[in-house]
Design a protein around this motif. Structure first.
Motif, short mmCIF file in Angstrom:
data_model
loop_
_atom_site.label_atom_id
_atom_site.label_comp_id
_atom_site.label_asym_id
_atom_site.label_seq_id
_atom_site.Cartn_x
_atom_site.Cartn_y
_atom_site.Cartn_z
N SER A 57 0.71 -1.17 0.03
CA SER A 57 -0.07 -0.09 0.00
C SER A 57 0.72 1.06 -0.10
O SER A 57 2.11 1.21 0.36
N GLY A 58 0.05 2.62 -0.08
CA GLY A 58 0.78 3.70 -0.07
C GLY A 58 0.87 4.26 1.21
O GLY A 58 -0.03 3.83 1.93
N GLY A 73 -3.92 2.15 -2.79
CA GLY A 73 -2.93 2.66 -3.38
C GLY A 73 -1.77 1.70 -3.82
O GLY A 73 -0.60 1.81 -3.58
N PHE A 74 -2.12 0.31 -4.46
CA PHE A 74 -1.28 -0.52 -4.88
C PHE A 74 0.08 -0.22 -5.40
O PHE A 74 0.00 0.55 -6.31
N ASN A 75 1.13 -0.61 -4.91
CA ASN A 75 2.53 -0.41 -5.52
C ASN A 75 3.47 -1.32 -5.11
O ASN A 75 3.08 -2.13 -3.97
N ILE A 76 4.37 -1.64 -5.92
CA ILE A 76 5.47 -2.71 -5.57
C ILE A 76 6.96 -1.78 -5.35
O ILE A 76 7.92 -2.36 -5.24
N THR A 77 6.76 -0.39 -5.43
CA THR A 77 7.88 0.47 -5.26
C THR A 77 8.85 0.20 -3.97
O THR A 77 9.92 0.18 -4.03
N THR A 78 7.92 -0.21 -2.95
CA THR A 78 8.54 -0.40 -1.57
C THR A 78 9.38 -1.54 -1.69
O THR A 78 10.35 -1.76 -1.04
N ASN A 273 5.11 1.42 5.43
CA ASN A 273 5.22 0.28 4.35
C ASN A 273 6.49 -0.29 4.33
O ASN A 273 6.77 -1.27 3.81
#
Lengths: 308, 545
Positions: A57-58, A73-78, A273
């Protein structure tokens, strides 16, 4: 005889559904039981699923408390960020190394120790058991232990992590109980057939002890994977830290009470996150090992305790 | 037979442990002659001089590793430090999460590096009796910058609060030119504007603001607070109590000095404390403060605030920018959050002066045996206390990490970010260069402290600097026996006070009960405690006054 069986058969068949039918009370119990257990499963799994959802999540959604089971706020940047940190992988590698080496050493020592003290006729058995059990109730304390390890020259090396806790007395006693319950006749037979003491241990006893060995491996591996305190005490270089220290510092470091009132350089906290991603990555491997050893795990502990 | 063997083994173990314990206790020698320990030291080192060791030296140091900027060998900080001072630091790396514990362990085992930074006032006390740490006040003649700043900024009284019974202090604190009030309350400025409200000047006006918000938004809790660890209501109670002339929350101090009588009294039983409790409980009674304010965790409070379910929350400069604004920008795009100047109270428009000292450095006693002891003290003096050292630790190298304009205002290099000064920059002052590191950079002149502040924070600080500074109470260092007794009394007293305070505030206990509460304090030994404090203060006054 034949007629009787022939007569019986249809009756059994027609009776079977009736006889097997659960009583009303039992069915109610099953439903209630299922519901309660599902509840327990949910309560147990929820924090875990929540962390997984947070890891995708964001940050601002987590702060606003909007993340439950589904990532917002789906993301895989973390994940990319954490996985891009060289020190994380370095420490991760250390954890794997420490766990494997420590478990191997612990298994060799525990198995041989337990086998010896499981033999009732051995002289000095009481003393050997006494020495082990003594350490369950008394220990030197933090500073004497530290002085010992550092004067042995073990600090800042893998040996400070893998040696001091090599034998867990609890595991030792479980194993001893297991060995005591192996039929003595088997070993006598092996002896008559000409096997040496070591031959008996390696070729008869150990193959029969797979259940308890698997259990012990799991016990030890999980303990070593999760442990951080030994490493915290005896290691002074971050290249040597296991990932648990990395994780602990991430989660507890920037929010300890003493840092709250301190200067500006210390105040920034680590984003939730990033914490979540690190947690997921850290528990993942040990989580994957569990299901495969679990069946031994149950039977192993039972064998040790029920018969003993 | 067996049990006797066990007993015997236990006895031997105990004897060994005892022996080790005794061995760890040595006696500190006073007036050590340091003339033989001048390896690498500068002959003439004074304020304004650059310290450079006359030969290359290495000093081991305990290093608290911050999770946000893990230590790196290639930091410009190390390289430049070597160039300027000819000193290499050899860090023993300890995770910040458990720094205190490892420090105790290393000091206890006699294995501590000579330089032990990040020591907060009071944390040095357990090591004093064993002689494991150095009475640094004996060596101030080696530290011209430290003594100069203490003198110029009038910090002698602050230093007295660090002195132990022997009149020495054992930690070199970080020094601030002025008191620094960072914490206050953050409010929703958009709602203030909408309702035509002004920032409150004192706590009564603060209550009026909350009332107005409550009237306009009945579903909203005007204040739902955070910072409840380790003491409930940590920040809010501490702020209010300070301006009521007493102490509570994070700042709770068992003994309060009464200027009128010239003696200490037990804080929780004073009239000022009662007035403060009355005020806060009235806020709760009117429904202006969320009753969960004093116990909920930070995340819950932040969620209430950022979801628009509360109007005000405690803050410092960092949490304002990191915790509230980014989330509010997503959830309530029209919301605007500001720090309000700390309201005044019955004790006047005041802030505490204790913030002029920061966490600091302990030196382990073994350091006096080093050949380069004098150089080490000069080095510490330069890096942590000289203007050049302070600027170097915070901002880095002029021309590389920052530039100075004509008026002396420092500007961070364009590709470097720190506290959001250059958002989007690829490098970070702490992570990639090792400057503004909590271990090395703190305290100093107000101009330096505020050099990284945003415009709005500067406005806030200007308002804070107009406030009066509360006088510091006299020092009352306990003897060892007294401390033991005081500790036994302190904990139950403080716990009981905190518990009763919350009961009064939340309405679980009526304020009519105050007298019986004071009697209970008495029964728990509050007057014995106060006697100890007054006795120690008197003795210190006589010896050092």
């Amino acid at each position: 005889m034949v007629t009787i069986t022939n007569d019986d058969r249809p009756r059994i068949r027609s009776n079977r559904p009736k006889r097997m039918k659960d009583s009303r009370g039992y069915r109610v119990f099953q439903v209630v039981n299922g519901a309660v257990l599902l509840g327990v499963v949910f309560v147990t799994l929820y924090p875990f699923l929540n962390i997984i959802a947070q890891s995708f999540s964001g940050e601002s959604f987590i702060r606003a408390g909007e993340v439950n089971l589904i990532p917002q706020g789906f993301n895989i940047t973390t994940y990319q960020l954490v996985m891009g940190d060289g020190m994380f992988w370095r420490n991760y590698g250390n954890t794997v190394l420490y766990t494997v080496v420590a478990t191997a050493i612990a298994m060799v020592l525990t198995t041989t120790y337990a086998y010896v003290i499981s033999k009732r006729n051995i002289r000095g058995r009481g003393l050997l058991i006494g020495i082990a059990v003594f350490t369950m109730f008394f220990n030197g304390g933090l500073i004497p232990n530290y002085v010992l390890i550092s004067s042995l020259g073990l600090t800042n090396s893998i040996w400070a992590i893998v040696l001091p806790n090599a034998i867990s007395v609890f595991n030792l006693l479980v194993m001893k109980a297991f060995f005591e319950n192996l039929p003595a006749e088997l070993e006598e037979a092996a002896q008559i057939d000409g096997l040496s003491t070591y031959g008996i241990l390696l070729r008869i006893v150990l193959p029969l002890s797979k259940a308890v060995i698997a259990t012990m491996v799991l016990f030890y591996a999980v303990t070593f994977w999760n442990s951080w305190f030994q490493a915290f005490l005896y290691l002074n270089q971050q290249e040597l830290f296991p990932v648990t220290i990395y994780l602990r510092n991430l989660i507890a470091g920037a929010s300890t009470a003493s840092s709250l009132g301190s200067g500006s350089g210390d105040l920034a906290q680590v984003a939730s996150n990033i914490k979540a991603v690190t947690m997921v990555l850290t528990v993942l491997p040990i989580l994957c090992v569990y299901p495969f050893i679990q069946r031994y795990f149950v039977s192993g502990v039972m064998l040790g305790s029920v018969k003993g | 037979m067996k049990s006797r063997a066990l007993l015997r083994a236990g006895g031997v173990g105990a004897a060994v442990a005892l022996g080790l314990g005794l061995a760890a206790c040595g006696s500190s020698s006073e007036d050590v002659d340091v003339s033989e320990q001048t390896l690498g030291a500068m002959d003439a080192y004074a304020v304004g001089d650059q310290f450079t060791a006359t030969e290359a030296l290495t000093f081991p140091i305990l290093y608290s590793e911050h999770p946000n900027y893990p230590i790196k060998d290639d930091w410009l900080f190390w390289e430049e430090l070597g160039k300027r001072t000819n000193v290499t630091l050899e860090p023993t790396i300890v995770p910040m999460s458990d720094y205190e514990q490892k420090r105790s362990l290393l000091v206890g085992a006699g294995d501590a590096p000579p330089i032990l930074p990040k020591t907060y006032a009071g944390q040095e006390t357990p090591f004093v009796a064993s002689g494991a740490v150095l009475p640094v006040s004996d060596y101030l003649d080696l530290m011209p910058n430290f003594t100069d700043k203490v003198e110029r900024w009038g910090l002698e009284d602050n230093l007295d609060t660090l002195r132990q019974e022997d009149g020495e202090f054992y930690v070199l604190p970080g020094l601030h030119e002025n008191p620094w009030q960072d914490y206050t309350i953050a409010v929703r400025q958009d709602i203030m504007t909408e309702l035509g409200l002004e920032a409150p000047g004192d706590w009564d006006e603060f209550r009026d603001v909350l009332r107005a918000v409550k009237a306009a938004y009945p579903d909203m809790y005007p204040l739902s607070d955070r910072f409840n660890v380790p003491t409930p209501g940590g920040n809010f109670l501490s702020l209010v109590a300070m301006t009521y002339g007493t102490s509570a929350g994070w700042g709770y101090n068992d003994a309060t000095f009464d200027e009128a009588s010239g003696e200490f009294a037990y804080t929780g039983g004073t009239d000022e404390y009662r007035d403060f409790v009355e005020y806060v409980s009235s806020l709760v009674e009117e429904g202006l403060v969320d009753p969960e304010s004093f116990t909920q965790d930070d995340d819950t409070a932040i969620q209430k605030f950022t979801n628009g379910r509360s109007f005000a929350i405690s803050t410092n400069a960092q949490t304002l920018v990191n915790d509230y604004r980014p989330t509010l920008a997503d959830t309530q795009p029209d919301a605007e959050v500001v720090k309000i100047p700390l309201p005044a109270g019955p004790a006047g428009n005041v802030i505490s002066g204790t913030t002029q000292l920061e966490n600091g450095i302990m030196i382990s006693s073994a350091a006096t045996e080093r050949e380069d002891f004098v150089a080490m003290m000069q080095f510490i003096d330069w890096l942590w206390y000289s203007d050049a050292g302070l600027e170097f630790a915070k901002w880095g190298v002029e021309g590389t990490t920052f530039t100075k304009d004509a008026e002396g205002k420092r500007v961070l290099a364009e590709d470097i970010d720190f506290v959001g000064l250059n958002p989007g920059a690829t490098k970070h002052l702490q992570k990639d260069f090792g400057f503004s590191n909590g271990v090395f950079a703190y305290g100093g002149p107000t101009e330096l402290l505020q050099s990284t502040f945003s415009e709005e924070e500067l406005v806030f600080q200007a308002a804070m600097n107009e406030k009066e500074t509360l006088p510091l109470p006299p020092a009352y260092p306990f003897s060892e026996a007294e401390r033991e007794q005081a500790t036994l009394l302190e904990t139950p007293l403080a716990d009981f006070t905190a518990q009763a305070t919350l009961q009064f505030i939340l309405g679980d206990r009526s304020l009519d009960d105050w007298d019986s509460y004071v009697a209970e304090l008495e029964a728990k030994g509050s007057s014995t405690y106060v006697d100890l404090v007054n006795g120690a203060a008197e003795r210190f006054e006589e010896a050092n006054g």
